[in-house]
Design a protein around this motif. Structure first.
Motif, PDB file in Angstrom:
ATOM      1  N   LEU A  22      53.791  30.944  43.740  1.00 16.04           N
ATOM      2  CA  LEU A  22      52.688  31.588  43.849  1.00 16.04           C
ATOM      3  C   LEU A  22      51.788  31.311  45.054  1.00 16.04           C
ATOM      4  O   LEU A  22      51.730  30.358  45.878  1.00 16.04           O
ATOM      5  CB  LEU A  22      51.749  30.451  42.801  1.00 16.04           C
ATOM      6  CG  LEU A  22      50.518  30.959  43.234  1.00 16.04           C
ATOM      7  CD1 LEU A  22      49.898  32.119  42.617  1.00 16.04           C
ATOM      8  CD2 LEU A  22      49.398  30.248  42.177  1.00 16.04           C
ATOM      9  N   VAL A  23      51.857  32.686  45.617  1.00 18.90           N
ATOM     10  CA  VAL A  23      51.421  32.821  46.965  1.00 18.90           C
ATOM     11  C   VAL A  23      50.096  33.967  47.243  1.00 18.90           C
ATOM     12  O   VAL A  23      50.103  34.692  46.429  1.00 18.90           O
ATOM     13  CB  VAL A  23      52.599  33.433  48.454  1.00 18.90           C
ATOM     14  CG1 VAL A  23      53.200  32.277  48.302  1.00 18.90           C
ATOM     15  CG2 VAL A  23      52.696  34.828  47.401  1.00 18.90           C
ATOM     16  N   LEU A  24      48.916  33.742  48.058  1.00 15.94           N
ATOM     17  CA  LEU A  24      48.016  34.311  47.516  1.00 15.94           C
ATOM     18  C   LEU A  24      47.488  34.593  48.760  1.00 15.94           C
ATOM     19  O   LEU A  24      46.144  34.537  49.235  1.00 15.94           O
ATOM     20  CB  LEU A  24      46.277  33.522  47.366  1.00 15.94           C
ATOM     21  CG  LEU A  24      46.957  32.859  46.074  1.00 15.94           C
ATOM     22  CD1 LEU A  24      45.792  31.731  45.609  1.00 15.94           C
ATOM     23  CD2 LEU A  24      46.507  34.019  44.918  1.00 15.94           C
ATOM     24  N   ALA A  25      48.491  35.505  49.758  1.00  9.85           N
ATOM     25  CA  ALA A  25      48.273  36.281  50.635  1.00  9.85           C
ATOM     26  C   ALA A  25      49.756  37.134  50.607  1.00  9.85           C
ATOM     27  O   ALA A  25      50.031  37.600  49.854  1.00  9.85           O
ATOM     28  CB  ALA A  25      49.134  35.415  51.820  1.00  9.85           C
ATOM     29  N   GLY A  26      49.351  38.205  51.645  1.00  9.60           N
ATOM     30  CA  GLY A  26      49.665  39.906  51.353  1.00  9.60           C
ATOM     31  C   GLY A  26      48.702  40.605  50.958  1.00  9.60           C
ATOM     32  O   GLY A  26      47.446  40.175  51.147  1.00  9.60           O
ATOM     33  N   GLY A  34      39.358  38.995  50.772  1.00  6.10           N
ATOM     34  CA  GLY A  34      38.112  38.338  51.310  1.00  6.10           C
ATOM     35  C   GLY A  34      37.449  38.561  50.640  1.00  6.10           C
ATOM     36  O   GLY A  34      36.007  38.711  50.829  1.00  6.10           O
ATOM     37  N   SER A  35      37.094  40.025  49.184  1.00  5.01           N
ATOM     38  CA  SER A  35      35.898  40.936  49.033  1.00  5.01           C
ATOM     39  C   SER A  35      34.668  39.659  48.398  1.00  5.01           C
ATOM     40  O   SER A  35      35.274  38.786  47.917  1.00  5.01           O
ATOM     41  CB  SER A  35      36.251  41.779  47.968  1.00  5.01           C
ATOM     42  OG  SER A  35      36.952  42.454  48.156  1.00  5.01           O
ATOM     43  N   GLY A  40      27.498  36.377  45.799  1.00  3.57           N
ATOM     44  CA  GLY A  40      27.198  35.355  46.832  1.00  3.57           C
ATOM     45  C   GLY A  40      28.988  34.671  46.868  1.00  3.57           C
ATOM     46  O   GLY A  40      29.413  34.091  47.624  1.00  3.57           O
ATOM     47  N   ILE A  41      29.673  35.366  46.411  1.00  3.32           N
ATOM     48  CA  ILE A  41      31.568  34.055  46.041  1.00  3.32           C
ATOM     49  C   ILE A  41      31.919  35.185  46.488  1.00  3.32           C
ATOM     50  O   ILE A  41      32.479  36.632  46.268  1.00  3.32           O
ATOM     51  CB  ILE A  41      31.755  33.718  44.037  1.00  3.32           C
ATOM     52  CG1 ILE A  41      30.713  32.980  43.394  1.00  3.32           C
ATOM     53  CG2 ILE A  41      32.964  33.284  44.862  1.00  3.32           C
ATOM     54  CD1 ILE A  41      30.543  32.923  42.572  1.00  3.32           C
ATOM     55  N   THR A  42      32.668  34.382  47.452  1.00  2.35           N
ATOM     56  CA  THR A  42      33.635  35.521  48.205  1.00  2.35           C
ATOM     57  C   THR A  42      35.505  34.682  47.832  1.00  2.35           C
ATOM     58  O   THR A  42      35.734  34.228  47.239  1.00  2.35           O
ATOM     59  CB  THR A  42      34.412  34.479  49.466  1.00  2.35           C
ATOM     60  OG1 THR A  42      33.278  34.969  50.019  1.00  2.35           O
ATOM     61  CG2 THR A  42      35.216  35.375  50.585  1.00  2.35           C
ATOM     62  N   ILE A  43      36.298  35.989  47.078  1.00  3.28           N
ATOM     63  CA  ILE A  43      37.134  35.651  46.393  1.00  3.28           C
ATOM     64  C   ILE A  43      38.299  36.950  46.979  1.00  3.28           C
ATOM     65  O   ILE A  43      37.756  37.998  47.467  1.00  3.28           O
ATOM     66  CB  ILE A  43      37.048  36.564  44.964  1.00  3.28           C
ATOM     67  CG1 ILE A  43      36.256  35.701  44.127  1.00  3.28           C
ATOM     68  CG2 ILE A  43      38.656  36.747  44.255  1.00  3.28           C
ATOM     69  CD1 ILE A  43      35.275  36.355  42.674  1.00  3.28           C
ATOM     70  N   ASP A  44      39.516  35.922  47.616  1.00  6.08           N
ATOM     71  CA  ASP A  44      41.120  36.715  47.552  1.00  6.08           C
ATOM     72  C   ASP A  44      41.618  36.991  47.181  1.00  6.08           C
ATOM     73  O   ASP A  44      42.875  36.699  46.024  1.00  6.08           O
ATOM     74  CB  ASP A  44      41.357  35.413  48.607  1.00  6.08           C
ATOM     75  CG  ASP A  44      42.266  36.371  49.556  1.00  6.08           C
ATOM     76  OD1 ASP A  44      42.781  37.103  49.345  1.00  6.08           O
ATOM     77  OD2 ASP A  44      43.314  35.842  50.241  1.00  6.08           O
ATOM     78  N   THR A  45      41.093  38.476  46.595  1.00  2.00           N
ATOM     79  CA  THR A  45      42.719  39.832  45.837  1.00  2.00           C
ATOM     80  C   THR A  45      44.106  39.795  46.019  1.00  2.00           C
ATOM     81  O   THR A  45      44.327  40.198  44.836  1.00  2.00           O
ATOM     82  CB  THR A  45      41.205  40.713  45.009  1.00  2.00           C
ATOM     83  OG1 THR A  45      41.239  41.071  46.126  1.00  2.00           O
ATOM     84  CG2 THR A  45      39.935  39.846  44.224  1.00  2.00           C
ATOM     85  N   SER A  46      43.861  39.471  47.760  1.00  5.88           N
ATOM     86  CA  SER A  46      44.982  39.446  47.683  1.00  5.88           C
ATOM     87  C   SER A  46      46.430  39.463  47.136  1.00  5.88           C
ATOM     88  O   SER A  46      46.706  38.155  46.510  1.00  5.88           O
ATOM     89  CB  SER A  46      45.580  39.511  49.515  1.00  5.88           C
ATOM     90  OG  SER A  46      45.278  38.082  49.598  1.00  5.88           O
ATOM     91  N   PHE A  47      47.678  39.718  46.925  1.00  5.89           N
ATOM     92  CA  PHE A  47      48.957  39.573  46.429  1.00  5.89           C
ATOM     93  C   PHE A  47      49.882  39.800  46.991  1.00  5.89           C
ATOM     94  O   PHE A  47      50.272  40.705  46.775  1.00  5.89           O
ATOM     95  CB  PHE A  47      48.297  38.945  45.235  1.00  5.89           C
ATOM     96  CG  PHE A  47      49.594  38.638  44.210  1.00  5.89           C
ATOM     97  CD1 PHE A  47      49.005  36.717  43.925  1.00  5.89           C
ATOM     98  CD2 PHE A  47      50.786  38.865  43.488  1.00  5.89           C
ATOM     99  CE1 PHE A  47      50.321  35.959  43.158  1.00  5.89           C
ATOM    100  CE2 PHE A  47      51.295  37.867  42.546  1.00  5.89           C
ATOM    101  CZ  PHE A  47      50.946  36.559  42.622  1.00  5.89           C
ATOM    102  N   THR A  77      47.659  45.797  38.722  1.00  6.15           N
ATOM    103  CA  THR A  77      47.788  44.416  39.445  1.00  6.15           C
ATOM    104  C   THR A  77      47.361  42.639  38.973  1.00  6.15           C
ATOM    105  O   THR A  77      48.293  41.781  39.353  1.00  6.15           O
ATOM    106  CB  THR A  77      46.207  45.301  40.315  1.00  6.15           C
ATOM    107  OG1 THR A  77      46.381  46.162  41.450  1.00  6.15           O
ATOM    108  CG2 THR A  77      45.820  43.827  41.074  1.00  6.15           C
ATOM    109  N   GLY A  78      47.680  43.498  37.527  1.00  9.37           N
ATOM    110  CA  GLY A  78      47.290  42.468  36.655  1.00  9.37           C
ATOM    111  C   GLY A  78      48.697  41.804  36.358  1.00  9.37           C
ATOM    112  O   GLY A  78      48.696  40.994  36.423  1.00  9.37           O
ATOM    113  N   PHE A  79      49.375  42.792  36.279  1.00 15.46           N
ATOM    114  CA  PHE A  79      50.405  42.272  35.872  1.00 15.46           C
ATOM    115  C   PHE A  79      51.459  41.962  37.091  1.00 15.46           C
ATOM    116  O   PHE A  79      52.526  41.035  36.657  1.00 15.46           O
ATOM    117  CB  PHE A  79      52.233  43.644  35.960  1.00 15.46           C
ATOM    118  CG  PHE A  79      51.834  43.717  33.784  1.00 15.46           C
ATOM    119  CD1 PHE A  79      51.485  43.209  32.894  1.00 15.46           C
ATOM    120  CD2 PHE A  79      50.984  45.079  33.959  1.00 15.46           C
ATOM    121  CE1 PHE A  79      51.613  43.410  31.102  1.00 15.46           C
ATOM    122  CE2 PHE A  79      51.537  45.888  32.955  1.00 15.46           C
ATOM    123  CZ  PHE A  79      50.538  44.681  31.478  1.00 15.46           C
TER     124      PHE A  79
END
Length: 419
Positions: A22-26, A34-35, A40-47, A77-79
């Protein structure tokens, strides 16, 4: 209709689980990292996704080979996120969370609230799918959920989740547009509302931010084609359709397109129809009524496999041959009943679809993307291939209410759920 086997199950689950940690970079197709949402919540959606692992998982999810590029981008994206490997610690956290109405899976500020229409393994598997998908986001901290039996309790659950500060509210909406006022209240309170499996056709994004669902009309057309092309039925024949909850939008869409297609194909007439609440007592009562009616139904259609063993039992008790069965979702007990009759005089044709609950994962990702401020369509429509049962579909080492590997629950997690 598509014929397939279960052979790719072990390969798909193994490839998806072992593909990468499990990685959350890329980068992914869901937007910039970083959207920040208006909350006001910052969420990193990259995967960082492995295309081969994603394709394997998609094929497993639909039960047949399904090209990734044929799906909506947000579904892909979900899959992709569903291929993430879980550590032993995460598996235990997920199982502990799954057993409670409220739990904490991380330190993040996002609170996900879940409502479900029925408390059974199919629905609780959807809850686990949401938990597992949420664990791919470090921004998710709290998860809470409740099971609802009827419209008033569903409305109360959504209001309670919104009042409790849920940033995202996800559920299976079995009550159609009747839920619109509480969904709008939840959005006004700042929550993103997402649903899965059943479409609410007469509302837009101002009611439900995102709906993930199978193309019910296409499924109705596909069922009609099976009755004519596979079963050889004509306009001289009759079939039965067992509704779920009265007036639910899913079955309304299915039967509308089914009737239209049967007329065009000069196929059989729907000679019997009755509500069942998608429950075993409801199906047992409907089956008895069907047999007593004298309607010579050569096929029975419905959109939930879990109660179908009651239909088979009713025909057996009446000493009447079981007709062909066309149903949605998977159910191990049903597969076992069918498989033990293969090659005997009691054999009957069986057609089914994937488990559908994997859509809860996609709804979770879509809701997180919306919370991050990204543009996600109000509707994520998915194909729903109809699968002809083949010997080997039954999993003899698993319980009757096992909902199928297309639910996308890793084997290590499912083992814990079934203990």
């Amino acid at each position: 209709m598509v014929t397939t086997t279960r052979a790719r199950r072990a390969l798909s689950l193994g490839a998806a689980a072992a593909a990468f940690a499990l990685v959350l970079a890329g980068c992914s197709g869901s937007g910039d990292a970083g959207s920040t949402a208006s909350s006001g919540i910052t969420i990193d959606t990259s995967f960082d996704a492995d295309p081969a692992a994603t394709q394997d998982l998609v094929d497993l999810a639909f039960g047949v080979e399904t090209p990734v590029d044929s799906l909506p981008a947000e579904a892909v994206t979900g899959f992709e996120r569903a291929t993430a490997e879980l550590t032993d610690e995460q598996v235990q956290t997920a199982l502990d969370c799954w057993k409670q109405p409220e739990c904490t899976i991380g330190d993040g500020p996002v609170h996900i609230g879940i409502f479900n229409a029925v408390d059974n393994l199919w629905q609780t598997t959807a809850v686990m799918d949401i938990i597992l998908q949420a664990m791919t986001y470090p921004e998710v901290g709290k998860i809470s959920y409740s099971f609802v039996a009827d419209l008033p309790s569903a409305q109360a659950a959504v209001r309670s989740l919104a009042a409790g500060g849920a940033n995202i509210i996800i559920g299976y909406n079995a009550f159609g547009a009747a839920m619109a006022p509480v969904f709008q209240e939840a959005q006004a309170a700042g929550a993103v509302v997402a649903t899965y499996t059943g479409e609410t056709p007469d509302v837009e994004g101002d009611v439900i931010n995102n709906q993930v669902y199978a193309e019910a009309c296409d499924a109705g057309t596909g069922m009609a084609e099976v009755t004519v092309d596979d079963l050889g039925l004509t306009d001289a024949d009759q079939i039965a359709f067992l509704f779920g909850t009265p007036g639910n939008p899913q079955d309304t869409l299915v039967t509308g397109c089914l009737d239209e297609s049967l007329t065009e194909l000069k196929g059989p007439e729907v000679g019997f129809q009755q509500d069942t609440d998608w429950s075993r007592p409801g199906v047992a009562a409907a089956a008895s009524a069907l047999i007593s009616s004298g309607v010579p139904a050569q096929a029975v259609l419905n959109t939930y496999s879990d109660p179908i063993p009651q239909l088979i039992n009713a025909y057996d008790q009446a000493g009447v041959p079981v007709p062909a069965i066309l149903t949605w979702t998977e159910m191990n007990e049903l597969f076992g009943m069918w498989e033990e009759r293969v090659g005997t005089e009691d054999e009957f044709p069986l057609y089914y679809t994937n488990a559908l609950v994997n859509q809860a994962r996609l709804a979770t990702t879509n809701a997180m993307s919306i919370l991050a401020g990204e543009e996600i369509p109000a509707r994520t429509a998915l194909p729903l291939p109809i699968i002809k049962a083949e010997p080997g579909v039954y999993e003899a080492d698993l319980p009757g209410d096992f909902p199928g590997w297309s639910s996308l629950i890793p084997e290590s997690v499912m083992t814990g759920m079934l203990e």
